[in-house]
Design an enzyme around this catalytic site. Sequence first.
Site, PDB file in Angstrom:
ATOM      1  N   SER A  36      30.624 117.952  72.844  1.00 32.27           N
ATOM      2  CA  SER A  36      31.714 118.836  72.426  1.00 32.27           C
ATOM      3  C   SER A  36      32.795 118.927  73.484  1.00 32.27           C
ATOM      4  O   SER A  36      32.520 118.820  74.683  1.00 32.27           O
ATOM      5  CB  SER A  36      31.155 120.235  72.156  1.00 32.27           C
ATOM      6  OG  SER A  36      32.220 121.149  71.965  1.00 32.27           O
ATOM      7  N   TYR A  52      27.189 127.775  75.408  1.00 34.83           N
ATOM      8  CA  TYR A  52      27.225 126.584  74.549  1.00 34.83           C
ATOM      9  C   TYR A  52      27.876 125.425  75.301  1.00 34.83           C
ATOM     10  O   TYR A  52      27.369 124.299  75.323  1.00 34.83           O
ATOM     11  CB  TYR A  52      28.018 126.932  73.286  1.00 34.83           C
ATOM     12  CG  TYR A  52      28.333 125.775  72.369  1.00 34.83           C
ATOM     13  CD1 TYR A  52      27.368 125.251  71.513  1.00 34.83           C
ATOM     14  CD2 TYR A  52      29.619 125.213  72.332  1.00 34.83           C
ATOM     15  CE1 TYR A  52      27.669 124.207  70.650  1.00 34.83           C
ATOM     16  CE2 TYR A  52      29.922 124.170  71.478  1.00 34.83           C
ATOM     17  CZ  TYR A  52      28.953 123.669  70.637  1.00 34.83           C
ATOM     18  OH  TYR A  52      29.255 122.634  69.789  1.00 34.83           O
TER      19      TYR A  52
END
Lengths: 440, 249
Positions: free
Chosen positions: B139, B152
């Site tokens: 990501s 995250y």
Amino acid sequence: MEGWGRYPRHESQAIDCRLPGALAGTVAARAGLIGRGNGRSYGDAAIGEHATLMCRGLSRMRSFDPANATLTVEGGVMLSDILRSFVPRGYFPPVVPGTKFVTVGGMIASDVHGKNHHRDGGFGDHVSELKLVMAGGETLTCSPTRNSELFFATVGGMGMTGIIAEATFRLRPIESGWIAQKTMVAENLADALKALQQTEDATYSVAWIDSLSQGSSLGRSLIFAGEHATLDQAGGMPDAGRFAAKHAGSFSLPFDLPQWVLSKTSVAAFNELYFRAGVRKAAKTSLVHWDKYFFPLDSILEWNRLYGRRGFLQHQCVVPAEDALAVLSGILERFARSGKGSFLAVLKKLGGGSGLLSFPAPGYTLALDLPVTQEVFRLLDEIDELVVKAGGRLYLAKDARQSRHTFEAGYPRLAAFKELRKVTGADRHFSSRLAKRLGI
Amino acid sequence: MKAIGKTLLLIGGTSDIGRATALIYAEAGWDVLLTGRKRSAVQREADDISARTGANVLVHELDILLTSRFEDFLGVVSPLPDTVVCVVGELGEQSRAERELEHAAMIMRTNFEGPALLLGLLAERFAARGSGSIVGISSVAGDRGRASNYVYGAAKAGLTAFLSGLRNRLSGSGVRVLTVKPGFVRTRMTHGMKLPPLLTAEPREVAQTIFAVAEGSRGGDVVYVRRIWRPLMTAIRSIPEPIFKRLRL
Ligand SMILES: Cc1cc2nc3c(=O)[nH]c(=O)nc-3n(C[C@H](O)[C@H](O)[C@H](O)COP(=O)(O)OP(=O)(O)OC[C@H]3O[C@@H](n4cnc5c(N)ncnc54)[C@H](O)[C@@H]3O)c2cc1C
């Protein structure tokens, strides 16, 4: 919430459903509920009285059996997805409406008719089985032979019997993705009806009417007959392959058009050009891509905005063949006299429908688009009188305004439908704005 | 469609990106093995893909947090897939992760520990065979820690580093290791969020990128789905820490 015509608009709570396993609980949890597919019905059929179950997430295909071309899908699967997957593999849906942006649940609930209705019946006639989630949340499997009353109430039942969770139907094998189209010219309505009668043997046939022509050319039309092109016919195609996907460039209307754009003058000019283009093509057979033949409007996404913020109505009736000429002439005359232009005026021959509330009945159906104005409501009420007198009816999937009287006169099997709703408990649970308006 | 005798192993088959990716491979004639936490949910996706394409699609139950089961799982995956794509991920809730150890651990383990260990095991087998493509979905959040999602982000940064090291080690072995950073994607994970259209991809677009990169029609080892992300993240990475800490991105 609103339908494709953007009229009427109602408050209704939208409830998402993504997992088939969650359907039972979600459905049982509240009354005044109706299922909604892709909202391509024009009026208030897919707006729940209190809540609306959005079924688009139920978008998985379940299985395909090539041995007999049978496909099983969840109710929210889009027709466009079926076409995308199966045209390249040599199959076509048995019946398609004028847009591919509809769900299988919506097609069954409306028992949609296509250009082949005179030969192949409605979509419901090709459904061999469906799974229906009932008022209490239990799922019942229905088919023409099993729980058949419920099956025939659900086909064409506008969501009022429950939620269609799954359906099984047959696809038609095709040799190419092209349609061999023949165009015929009819100088007036009598000719047009005759031509549709003569093209009964064609798989597909439909007439486009110049809705503004009057007098001796009232009802002048172009009749389009079509067949799935054979291997041989398509083999001679200049470009691309037999099953070319051809993603026609599509564009969206970025804003609402002001109402003067659809003036009598502009529609008349459009009709004249369209008619002349058709005359030039007449009598020759041409190959047309399936997407363009069946779904010409889909290349303009959100074309409903063409009619401006107030929205528009579609009036679609069917009248028995015997006095179709007189009745449809009356309707077209009134319509032409009022000067209300319609880009879309379509005439088609229909056979019978199998569902208790299926719209198709033997005879001719005429569909017209009209922008919402005060006068239009009066005009349509007048036209409904003619339809009722002729023993005709209006299509619920297009309806936003008919009276109870018109509705009740047109659907003789309504009592049986209501009785079935009572027996299954659907009457206390499933209700749309349309159901409420028409007292179903 | 004709079968081409190649197999995709897709870890995380019930996610929107996983589903779209499996579909693209199936459309290209690949056999597909889908994994997911709940058999019934994965089976639904498998049936869908198989009905749409006619491809062979099998399913296997696999929880990315149960790392002790990985060896057994790979023992029954036969033949060894040609390509593996791992799309497993869990955004979690940053504020909850700041307070609840368990939630933070779940985010870290789901986005880093599980995928890294599993892809590591597969890499050993691919290396022994001397061929295969390994695709990890990381990501842009792993490119720099931000106040709004650093738990995250840190896990994804870990995965990015792991894949980078793996690639380094396997370079020249016939095994390709790819890192795909999707950026914003319109999925269930981002449902209801306001996303900038220019930076937001559809799941199918991500899937097409994965296929193009893994099967060699688009170059690159570390790929942003929308190319605009690369200069953007380069700029964000180059903001000096004293300034960055005051930006509260
Ligand atoms: C451009 C255009 C052309 C069209 N041409 C034709 C045509 O040629 N022939 C024709 O017959 N129709 C035609 N239609 C109408 C259209 O086919 C129907 O309105 C169709 O039902 C819309 O499908 P949908 O999935 O959008 O359903 P919606 O509009 O969302 O719902 C329609 C009805 O189906 C019910 N329903 C939807 N999903 C479910 C479900 N899962 N379970 C139970 N009930 C459900 C709803 O309650 C509602 O009563 C046309 C519409 C447009 C916009």
